[in-house]
Every structure is written in structure tokens, then in C-alpha cells.
Design a protein around this motif. Structure first.
Motif, mmCIF file in Angstrom:
data_model
loop_
_atom_site.group_PDB
_atom_site.id
_atom_site.type_symbol
_atom_site.label_atom_id
_atom_site.label_comp_id
_atom_site.label_asym_id
_atom_site.label_seq_id
_atom_site.Cartn_x
_atom_site.Cartn_y
_atom_site.Cartn_z
ATOM 1 N N MET A 1 0.853 -1.195 0.000
ATOM 2 C CA MET A 1 0.000 0.000 0.000
ATOM 3 C C MET A 1 0.886 1.242 0.000
ATOM 4 O O MET A 1 1.882 1.292 0.717
ATOM 5 C CB MET A 1 -0.893 -0.015 1.256
ATOM 6 C CG MET A 1 -1.760 1.205 1.382
ATOM 7 S SD MET A 1 -3.008 1.068 2.689
ATOM 8 C CE MET A 1 -4.237 0.084 1.883
ATOM 9 N N ASP A 5 -2.926 5.792 -1.185
ATOM 10 C CA ASP A 5 -4.076 4.883 -1.054
ATOM 11 C C ASP A 5 -4.667 4.870 0.359
ATOM 12 O O ASP A 5 -5.653 4.178 0.606
ATOM 13 C CB ASP A 5 -3.655 3.436 -1.395
ATOM 14 C CG ASP A 5 -3.229 3.304 -2.846
ATOM 15 O OD1 ASP A 5 -3.747 4.079 -3.671
ATOM 16 O OD2 ASP A 5 -2.376 2.449 -3.136
ATOM 17 N N PRO A 7 -6.815 5.622 3.517
ATOM 18 C CA PRO A 7 -8.153 6.232 3.642
ATOM 19 C C PRO A 7 -8.154 7.385 4.651
ATOM 20 O O PRO A 7 -7.299 7.468 5.518
ATOM 21 C CB PRO A 7 -9.004 5.069 4.161
ATOM 22 C CG PRO A 7 -8.041 4.184 4.888
ATOM 23 C CD PRO A 7 -6.718 4.318 4.208
ATOM 24 N N ILE A 10 -11.796 5.350 8.823
ATOM 25 C CA ILE A 10 -11.796 3.883 8.924
ATOM 26 C C ILE A 10 -12.748 3.442 10.047
ATOM 27 O O ILE A 10 -12.960 4.184 11.014
ATOM 28 C CB ILE A 10 -10.378 3.309 9.209
ATOM 29 C CG1 ILE A 10 -9.758 3.953 10.449
ATOM 30 C CG2 ILE A 10 -9.472 3.432 8.007
ATOM 31 C CD1 ILE A 10 -8.432 3.319 10.884
ATOM 32 N N SER A 42 -16.494 -4.038 5.493
ATOM 33 C CA SER A 42 -15.084 -3.910 5.125
ATOM 34 C C SER A 42 -14.736 -4.837 3.953
ATOM 35 O O SER A 42 -14.002 -4.466 3.039
ATOM 36 C CB SER A 42 -14.212 -4.241 6.340
ATOM 37 O OG SER A 42 -12.862 -4.106 6.020
ATOM 38 N N LYS A 44 -16.632 -5.704 1.629
ATOM 39 C CA LYS A 44 -17.224 -5.182 0.381
ATOM 40 C C LYS A 44 -16.459 -3.968 -0.137
ATOM 41 O O LYS A 44 -16.680 -3.527 -1.257
ATOM 42 C CB LYS A 44 -18.688 -4.777 0.630
ATOM 43 C CG LYS A 44 -19.621 -5.961 0.846
ATOM 44 C CD LYS A 44 -21.000 -5.447 1.244
ATOM 45 C CE LYS A 44 -21.851 -6.580 1.801
ATOM 46 N NZ LYS A 44 -22.988 -6.086 2.594
ATOM 47 N N SER A 45 -15.590 -3.380 0.711
ATOM 48 C CA SER A 45 -14.863 -2.189 0.252
ATOM 49 C C SER A 45 -13.362 -2.462 0.186
ATOM 50 O O SER A 45 -12.898 -3.254 -0.618
ATOM 51 C CB SER A 45 -15.206 -0.973 1.119
ATOM 52 O OG SER A 45 -14.853 -1.228 2.468
ATOM 53 N N ASN A 46 -12.593 -1.852 1.112
ATOM 54 C CA ASN A 46 -11.115 -1.947 0.990
ATOM 55 C C ASN A 46 -10.485 -2.976 1.927
ATOM 56 O O ASN A 46 -9.272 -3.111 1.982
ATOM 57 C CB ASN A 46 -10.488 -0.564 1.239
ATOM 58 C CG ASN A 46 -10.968 0.029 2.561
ATOM 59 O OD1 ASN A 46 -11.474 -0.689 3.433
ATOM 60 N ND2 ASN A 46 -10.817 1.331 2.723
ATOM 61 N N LYS A 47 -11.318 -3.682 2.707
ATOM 62 C CA LYS A 47 -10.853 -4.711 3.659
ATOM 63 C C LYS A 47 -9.977 -4.136 4.779
ATOM 64 O O LYS A 47 -9.227 -4.864 5.420
ATOM 65 C CB LYS A 47 -10.074 -5.819 2.937
ATOM 66 C CG LYS A 47 -10.927 -6.567 1.925
ATOM 67 C CD LYS A 47 -10.154 -7.728 1.317
ATOM 68 C CE LYS A 47 -11.009 -8.472 0.308
ATOM 69 N NZ LYS A 47 -10.272 -9.473 -0.419
ATOM 70 N N LEU A 48 -10.098 -2.835 5.051
ATOM 71 C CA LEU A 48 -9.267 -2.185 6.069
ATOM 72 C C LEU A 48 -10.082 -1.900 7.328
ATOM 73 O O LEU A 48 -11.206 -1.401 7.256
ATOM 74 C CB LEU A 48 -8.689 -0.870 5.530
ATOM 75 C CG LEU A 48 -7.787 -0.987 4.296
ATOM 76 C CD1 LEU A 48 -7.458 0.401 3.753
ATOM 77 C CD2 LEU A 48 -6.510 -1.757 4.614
ATOM 78 N N LYS A 74 -5.300 -4.964 7.329
ATOM 79 C CA LYS A 74 -6.067 -5.417 6.160
ATOM 80 C C LYS A 74 -6.467 -6.872 6.369
ATOM 81 O O LYS A 74 -5.650 -7.696 6.793
ATOM 82 C CB LYS A 74 -5.220 -5.272 4.895
ATOM 83 C CG LYS A 74 -5.981 -5.655 3.642
ATOM 84 C CD LYS A 74 -5.265 -5.199 2.394
ATOM 85 C CE LYS A 74 -6.197 -5.342 1.190
ATOM 86 N NZ LYS A 74 -5.645 -4.755 -0.014
#
Length: 214
Positions: A1, A5, A7, A10, A42, A44-48, A74
Motif C-alpha cells: 500500500m 491509497d 483512507p 476507517i 469492510s 465489500k470495500s477496501n478490507k481495512l 487489512k
């Protein structure tokens, strides 16, 4: 990362007496409905998600005050058990500082965060600390772990890089919430090593005192 990138906000998972460091992976067993929601969103999006320690823990307090510094991880592995729990593995990426908590209609908590002080967590450089410097710390840690009934696979640890080893021991240690928070906030590995040493000194001193009293 990379830095671009990262966010701005969170979801945060307050977990007492638990820390995760960058470049370390931990298993988590998720069963509380609001955190099931968090993991679902999470995935469904960036897994963060951000792991953070509450400052104090009371059974009935759903929203305890949080420490300012946590670590974003992550989700690298995910499976659902037959009884509806989520079994995930979370890999630490970078530490963060909470700017403010956001209001939302979600069951779990979300925060606006910044990573400015911790960009080094994303780099691959290894710290210049030799295993020879750590022998005494490991010896004292090993003895503390054994006294507390903790079992550690020391042979496996020695195969890891030095920073992974120190971070894994700091995470698994039987230290207090406050002591673990100090280790998480230590800027680099050298400082973390010194802090572990200082904490261990208080434990060995206490044990010495206890035996003298008896």
C-alpha cells in the motif's frame, strides 16, 4: 500500500489488552453483531479496519474512550463458521492517530484518522538491531512468559525478521494495556526494544521484592 491509497476514515475495533503492529498478522474470532457488520462492510470495500485499545473497559460501556494511536490492518483471510462467527486474519499495515470520531447510523464506530507520523511503517527497510543485543531481553521475556503460563514457539520466532519477532513478542506479552500502548506508540524498533527492556525491569524488580517479603 502506498501513501496515496490511505483512507481518510476507517471503522475502528476497540479491543482491550490487544495490539497489532505493522507487518504482523493476527487471527481474530468475530462474533458480536456490530463487528460482524463491520467485517461485512469492510469485505465489500477496501478490507481495512483500525484496531485500537480502549482507555478503560467496563462491561456495560458500549463506547469506551479510546487511545489516540492504533494500527490499521487489512483482512487477508476470511471464513465463516457454521455457527455464524467470522474467523479472519488481519495484517498490520500502518499506525494511525485519531483526529475525531464520526457520527453515523452504523452499529460500529468510525473515525477520521491521519497517518502522518507513521509513514515509515510502509517502508520495507529493516532496522539495524542485532540479535546479540536482544539476548538478555529475550531471556527475561522468556522467563516472564513461562511464569505467567504463556507458551511461545521460540524456534519459529527466530526464523522471522527481527522487527517481526519483537513486534510479535510485544503483542503476545502479558504486559498491561498501558504498557502495550507504550510499545505501540514507540516510534521505531530501537525505541520499542528499549521500552520492552524498561518494562521488564519493573517486572523482575517486583518479583525480587515478592520473594524478599516471603
Amino acid at each position: 500500500m502506498n501513501i496515496n491509497d490511505l483512507p481518510k476514515k476507517i471503522p475502528v475495533f476497540p479491543l482491550s489488552n490487544f495490539i497489532i503492529f505493522p507487518k504482523t498478522t493476527v487471527p481474530l474470532n468475530i462474533f458480536e453483531p456490530r463487528y460482524i457488520d463491520m467485517i461485512n462492510d469492510s469485505m465489500k470495500s477496501n478490507k481495512l479496519i483500525g484496531m485500537i485499545q480502549p482507555k478503560s473497559f467496563k462491561e456495560n460501556n458500549k463506547n469506551p474512550e479510546l487511545h489516540e494511536i492504533g494500527c490499521m490492518g487489512k483482512i487477508t483471510s476470511f471464513r465463516e463458521s457454521e455457527d455464524g462467527r467470522f474467523l479472519i486474519e488481519l495484517k498490520g499495515i500502518i499506525r494511525f492517530q485519531i483526529i475525531r470520531e464520526l457520527k453515523s447510523n452504523k452499529k460500529y464506530r468510525e473515525c477520521e484518522v491521519n497517518f502522518n507520523d507513521y509513514y515509515e511503517d510502509l517502508s520495507q527497510k529493516n532496522e539495524e538491531i542485532k540479535f546479540a543485543d536482544l539476548e538478555l531481553i529475550f531471556k527475561d521475556l522468556k522467563s516472564l512468559f513461562e511464569k505467567r503460563g504463556f507458551i511461545i514457539n521460540w524456534k519459529a520466532l527466530e526464523k522471522q525478521s527481527l522487527d517481526e519477532t519483537i513486534n510479535a513478542l510485544a503483542m503476545a506479552s502479558p504486559f498491561t494495556i498501558e504498557e502495550k500502548q507504550v510499545l505501540l506508540e514507540a516510534k521505531n524498533l530501537d525505541l520499542r526494544k528499549t521500552k520492552i527492556s524498561e518494562i521488564l525491569a519493573t517486572y523482575t524488580f517486583d518479583q525480587y521484592n515478592n520473594t524478599t517479603i516471603q
